[in-house]
Design an enzyme around this catalytic site. Sequence first.
Site, PDB file in Angstrom:
ATOM      1  N   THR A 118      -8.323  -2.590   9.870  1.00 24.33           N
ATOM      2  CA  THR A 118      -8.494  -3.778   9.039  1.00 24.33           C
ATOM      3  C   THR A 118      -9.775  -4.543   9.330  1.00 24.33           C
ATOM      4  OG1 THR A 118      -7.638  -6.033   8.725  1.00 24.33           O
ATOM      5  CG2 THR A 118      -6.930  -4.909  10.706  1.00 24.33           C
ATOM      6  N   ASP A 177       0.832  -1.211   0.000  1.00 21.42           N
ATOM      7  CA  ASP A 177       0.000   0.000   0.000  1.00 21.42           C
ATOM      8  C   ASP A 177       0.861   1.252   0.000  1.00 21.42           C
ATOM      9  OD1 ASP A 177      -1.926  -1.891   0.280  1.00 21.42           O
ATOM     10  OD2 ASP A 177      -2.822  -1.060   2.106  1.00 21.42           O
ATOM     11  N   ARG A 224      16.844  -2.541   7.514  1.00 24.40           N
ATOM     12  CA  ARG A 224      16.836  -3.987   7.269  1.00 24.40           C
ATOM     13  C   ARG A 224      18.205  -4.383   6.737  1.00 24.40           C
ATOM     14  NH1 ARG A 224      12.657  -3.832  10.051  1.00 24.40           N
ATOM     15  NH2 ARG A 224      10.547  -4.010   9.220  1.00 24.40           N
ATOM     16  N   GLU A 262      -9.852  -7.566   9.542  1.00 23.33           N
ATOM     17  CA  GLU A 262      -9.468  -8.659  10.442  1.00 23.33           C
ATOM     18  C   GLU A 262     -10.012  -8.382  11.860  1.00 23.33           C
ATOM     19  OE1 GLU A 262      -7.935 -11.477   9.473  1.00 23.33           O
ATOM     20  OE2 GLU A 262      -7.371 -12.301  11.426  1.00 23.33           O
ATOM     21  N   LYS A 318      -4.381  -4.665  16.098  1.00 18.67           N
ATOM     22  CA  LYS A 318      -4.964  -3.645  15.221  1.00 18.67           C
ATOM     23  C   LYS A 318      -6.192  -2.999  15.861  1.00 18.67           C
ATOM     24  CE  LYS A 318      -2.648  -3.261  11.296  1.00 18.67           C
ATOM     25  NZ  LYS A 318      -2.316  -1.986  10.655  1.00 18.67           N
TER      26      LYS A 318
HETATM   27  P1  NAP Z   1       2.931  -4.885   3.773  1.00 21.36           P
HETATM   28  O1  NAP Z   1       3.110  -4.999   2.294  1.00 21.36           O
HETATM   29  O2  NAP Z   1       3.256  -6.053   4.640  1.00 21.36           O
HETATM   30  O3  NAP Z   1       3.799  -3.622   4.259  1.00 21.36           O
HETATM   31  C1  NAP Z   1       4.056  -3.396   5.618  1.00 21.36           C
HETATM   32  C2  NAP Z   1       5.053  -2.259   5.738  1.00 21.36           C
HETATM   33  O4  NAP Z   1       5.308  -2.024   7.135  1.00 21.36           O
HETATM   34  C3  NAP Z   1       6.422  -2.518   5.098  1.00 21.36           C
HETATM   35  O5  NAP Z   1       6.877  -1.343   4.483  1.00 21.36           O
HETATM   36  C4  NAP Z   1       7.295  -2.842   6.296  1.00 21.36           C
HETATM   37  O6  NAP Z   1       8.668  -2.549   6.098  1.00 21.36           O
HETATM   38  C5  NAP Z   1       6.704  -1.887   7.327  1.00 21.36           C
HETATM   39  N1  NAP Z   1       7.057  -2.234   8.694  1.00 21.36           N
HETATM   40  C6  NAP Z   1       6.973  -3.460   9.291  1.00 21.36           C
HETATM   41  N2  NAP Z   1       7.404  -3.378  10.567  1.00 21.36           N
HETATM   42  C7  NAP Z   1       7.771  -2.082  10.791  1.00 21.36           C
HETATM   43  C8  NAP Z   1       8.298  -1.402  11.898  1.00 21.36           C
HETATM   44  N3  NAP Z   1       8.535  -2.020  13.064  1.00 21.36           N
HETATM   45  N4  NAP Z   1       8.564  -0.076  11.785  1.00 21.36           N
HETATM   46  C9  NAP Z   1       8.328   0.571  10.604  1.00 21.36           C
HETATM   47  N5  NAP Z   1       7.833  -0.039   9.510  1.00 21.36           N
HETATM   48  C10 NAP Z   1       7.546  -1.354   9.599  1.00 21.36           C
HETATM   49  O7  NAP Z   1       1.436  -4.455   4.119  1.00 21.36           O
HETATM   50  P2  NAP Z   1       0.312  -3.788   3.184  1.00 21.36           P
HETATM   51  O8  NAP Z   1      -0.487  -4.880   2.560  1.00 21.36           O
HETATM   52  O9  NAP Z   1       0.927  -2.739   2.354  1.00 21.36           O
HETATM   53  O10 NAP Z   1      -0.627  -3.126   4.275  1.00 21.36           O
HETATM   54  C11 NAP Z   1      -0.423  -1.784   4.722  1.00 21.36           C
HETATM   55  C12 NAP Z   1      -1.116  -1.586   6.056  1.00 21.36           C
HETATM   56  O11 NAP Z   1      -2.515  -1.813   5.903  1.00 21.36           O
HETATM   57  C13 NAP Z   1      -0.662  -2.519   7.167  1.00 21.36           C
HETATM   58  O12 NAP Z   1      -0.745  -1.802   8.369  1.00 21.36           O
HETATM   59  C14 NAP Z   1      -1.712  -3.620   7.145  1.00 21.36           C
HETATM   60  O13 NAP Z   1      -1.789  -4.230   8.408  1.00 21.36           O
HETATM   61  C15 NAP Z   1      -2.944  -2.830   6.793  1.00 21.36           C
HETATM   62  N6  NAP Z   1      -3.985  -3.544   6.075  1.00 21.36           N
HETATM   63  C16 NAP Z   1      -3.697  -4.228   4.951  1.00 21.36           C
HETATM   64  C17 NAP Z   1      -4.726  -4.862   4.240  1.00 21.36           C
HETATM   65  C18 NAP Z   1      -4.447  -5.616   2.972  1.00 21.36           C
HETATM   66  O14 NAP Z   1      -5.301  -6.407   2.564  1.00 21.36           O
HETATM   67  N7  NAP Z   1      -3.321  -5.382   2.308  1.00 21.36           N
HETATM   68  C19 NAP Z   1      -6.049  -4.769   4.709  1.00 21.36           C
HETATM   69  C20 NAP Z   1      -6.304  -4.035   5.866  1.00 21.36           C
HETATM   70  C21 NAP Z   1      -5.282  -3.407   6.537  1.00 21.36           C
HETATM   71  P3  NAP Z   1       9.699  -3.643   5.446  1.00 21.36           P
HETATM   72  O15 NAP Z   1       9.364  -3.670   3.997  1.00 21.36           O
HETATM   73  O16 NAP Z   1      11.015  -3.073   5.730  1.00 21.36           O
HETATM   74  O17 NAP Z   1       9.423  -4.920   6.159  1.00 21.36           O
HETATM   75  N1  GDD Z   2      -1.503 -16.754   3.369  1.00 20.92           N
HETATM   76  C1  GDD Z   2      -2.116 -17.917   3.133  1.00 20.92           C
HETATM   77  N2  GDD Z   2      -1.410 -18.988   2.685  1.00 20.92           N
HETATM   78  N3  GDD Z   2      -3.447 -18.000   3.352  1.00 20.92           N
HETATM   79  C2  GDD Z   2      -4.067 -19.169   3.079  1.00 20.92           C
HETATM   80  C3  GDD Z   2      -3.380 -20.291   2.605  1.00 20.92           C
HETATM   81  C4  GDD Z   2      -1.972 -20.199   2.410  1.00 20.92           C
HETATM   82  O1  GDD Z   2      -1.304 -21.143   2.007  1.00 20.92           O
HETATM   83  N4  GDD Z   2      -4.282 -21.288   2.430  1.00 20.92           N
HETATM   84  C5  GDD Z   2      -5.477 -20.815   2.778  1.00 20.92           C
HETATM   85  N5  GDD Z   2      -5.361 -19.520   3.185  1.00 20.92           N
HETATM   86  C6  GDD Z   2      -6.442 -18.687   3.698  1.00 20.92           C
HETATM   87  C7  GDD Z   2      -6.144 -18.101   5.076  1.00 20.92           C
HETATM   88  O2  GDD Z   2      -6.345 -19.097   6.086  1.00 20.92           O
HETATM   89  C8  GDD Z   2      -7.158 -16.964   5.113  1.00 20.92           C
HETATM   90  O3  GDD Z   2      -8.409 -17.449   5.508  1.00 20.92           O
HETATM   91  C9  GDD Z   2      -7.249 -16.515   3.654  1.00 20.92           C
HETATM   92  O4  GDD Z   2      -6.618 -17.556   2.870  1.00 20.92           O
HETATM   93  C10 GDD Z   2      -6.558 -15.189   3.357  1.00 20.92           C
HETATM   94  O5  GDD Z   2      -5.246 -15.231   3.890  1.00 20.92           O
HETATM   95  P1  GDD Z   2      -4.181 -14.053   3.602  1.00 20.92           P
HETATM   96  O6  GDD Z   2      -4.075 -13.823   2.147  1.00 20.92           O
HETATM   97  O7  GDD Z   2      -2.938 -14.394   4.354  1.00 20.92           O
HETATM   98  O8  GDD Z   2      -4.896 -12.757   4.174  1.00 20.92           O
HETATM   99  P2  GDD Z   2      -5.649 -12.480   5.578  1.00 20.92           P
HETATM  100  O9  GDD Z   2      -7.104 -12.336   5.286  1.00 20.92           O
HETATM  101  O10 GDD Z   2      -5.236 -13.419   6.625  1.00 20.92           O
HETATM  102  O11 GDD Z   2      -5.021 -11.061   5.974  1.00 20.92           O
HETATM  103  C11 GDD Z   2      -4.902 -10.003   5.010  1.00 20.92           C
HETATM  104  O12 GDD Z   2      -6.077  -9.225   5.006  1.00 20.92           O
HETATM  105  C12 GDD Z   2      -6.341  -8.505   6.225  1.00 20.92           C
HETATM  106  C13 GDD Z   2      -7.650  -7.736   6.016  1.00 20.92           C
HETATM  107  O13 GDD Z   2      -8.730  -8.595   6.200  1.00 20.92           O
HETATM  108  C14 GDD Z   2      -3.668  -9.180   5.379  1.00 20.92           C
HETATM  109  O14 GDD Z   2      -3.396  -8.278   4.335  1.00 20.92           O
HETATM  110  C15 GDD Z   2      -3.878  -8.401   6.667  1.00 20.92           C
HETATM  111  O15 GDD Z   2      -2.763  -7.527   6.872  1.00 20.92           O
HETATM  112  C16 GDD Z   2      -5.166  -7.579   6.506  1.00 20.92           C
HETATM  113  O16 GDD Z   2      -5.405  -6.831   7.675  1.00 20.92           O
END
Ligand code: NAP
Ligand code: GDD
Length: 323
Positions: free
Chosen positions: A126, A14, A36, A128, A154
């Site tokens: 989130t 993001d 890192r 979640e 969160k």
């Molecule tokens: P992501 O790709 O895992 O990126 C996470 C970022 O946080 C990376 O830049 C990471 O840095 C940085 N980070 C981790 N630990 C840190 C620390 N201790 N201090 C400073 N920075 C740190 O996650 P994303 O999918 O872009 O998601 C962005 C945000 O939205 C997160 O807060 C996530 O929980 C939230 N969110 C995501 C989703 C989704 O579906 N993607 C949905 C709802 C909420 P490095 O690259 O150096 O590790």
């Molecule tokens: N990662 C992963 N790997 N997930 C799996 C697998 C596997 O091999 N097999 C099944 N799953 C199922 C997980 O158990 C979960 O129910 C679903 O796929 C989605 O898993 P993820 O893609 O890891 O995402 P998430 O829903 O647990 O979490 C993501 O979405 C959240 C918002 O609802 C992350 O981006 C979180 O940071 C974010 O907050």
Amino acid sequence: MSKSALITGVTGQDGAYLAQLLLDKGYKVYGFVARRSSDTSWRLRELGIQGDIEFLEGDLADASSVQRAILTAKPDEVYNLGAQSFVATSWNQPITTGVVDGLGVTHVLEAIRQFSPETRFYQASTSEMFGLIQAEMQDESTPFYPRSPYGVAKLYGHWITVNYRESFNMHASSGILFNHESPLRGIEFVTRKVTDAVARIKLGKQKELRLGNIDAKRDWGFAGDYVEAMWLMLQQDQPDDFVVATGVTTSVRDMLKIAFEHVELNYEDFLVIDPEFFRPAEVDILLGNPAKARNKLGWEPKTSLKELITMMVEADLKRVGKE
Ligand code: NAP
Ligand code: GDD
């Protein structure tokens, strides 16, 4: 005068898309990055924007580094996207997850309150947090019931954002975002794990795909669409909380089907169910209601799941083809 923004988590999925969006709008963008041992900026390089960001070193767990970054940048807007964001890892590192994803939010809010009170704040909350869902379709008034240390951390971050808004009149908003994916998604998340495997299997570099619970259902959107909602929240006169979702839920099994069918393969020929990928507690289904974001922000998701998965498979075919 152009605006400035500080993004924590700028090297993440993001963070990269949001930095691109803000740069396109003429913002000066500061990236708060943790040190890192190896380079984590592949996404920024892929978007061609690494050289356009001013990086400030720090870690969300280290309040002094957060304060220094806020004092240095004095940004108009802060987007707190940094987090330990992988749900499965949160059972192995519950304390780090709590410190970074929970207390880390307070570090940012407190630094803004003390040193830059006019700064507007966005918290990456989130879906979640809904966990064991308390309503068929989740919106801003649905009670939370987190099911992982990540979700619990969160939830703290979400409520401390609400609390600072109410206590100190800060412009602090929380985006309750449902799952969003892209070609820049981390390989550990299920959509990207699948699209990478599809590319490798198609190109003869992998024989099987091992997954856990494929009956889980998620409301999946495109990250590029979702970062626009983050920006819109900080442009409102009043801070608030918004669900950002598509309003459609799909099982991992059906997402697999879409991905394999794109390269004319049948997922059942390659799938192995592996207990290693099941979680101690599961979120079975998520389905968001984005009506408030539509009505108040004018935000709409633009990308269907089929378009999203197709985009991801195509990107992975290119990447794997070049290896
Ligand atoms: P992501 O790709 O895992 O990126 C996470 C970022 O946080 C990376 O830049 C990471 O840095 C940085 N980070 C981790 N630990 C840190 C620390 N201790 N201090 C400073 N920075 C740190 O996650 P994303 O999918 O872009 O998601 C962005 C945000 O939205 C997160 O807060 C996530 O929980 C939230 N969110 C995501 C989703 C989704 O579906 N993607 C949905 C709802 C909420 P490095 O690259 O150096 O590790
Ligand atoms: N990662 C992963 N790997 N997930 C799996 C697998 C596997 O091999 N097999 C099944 N799953 C199922 C997980 O158990 C979960 O129910 C679903 O796929 C989605 O898993 P993820 O893609 O890891 O995402 P998430 O829903 O647990 O979490 C993501 O979405 C959240 C918002 O609802 C992350 O981006 C979180 O940071 C974010 O907050």
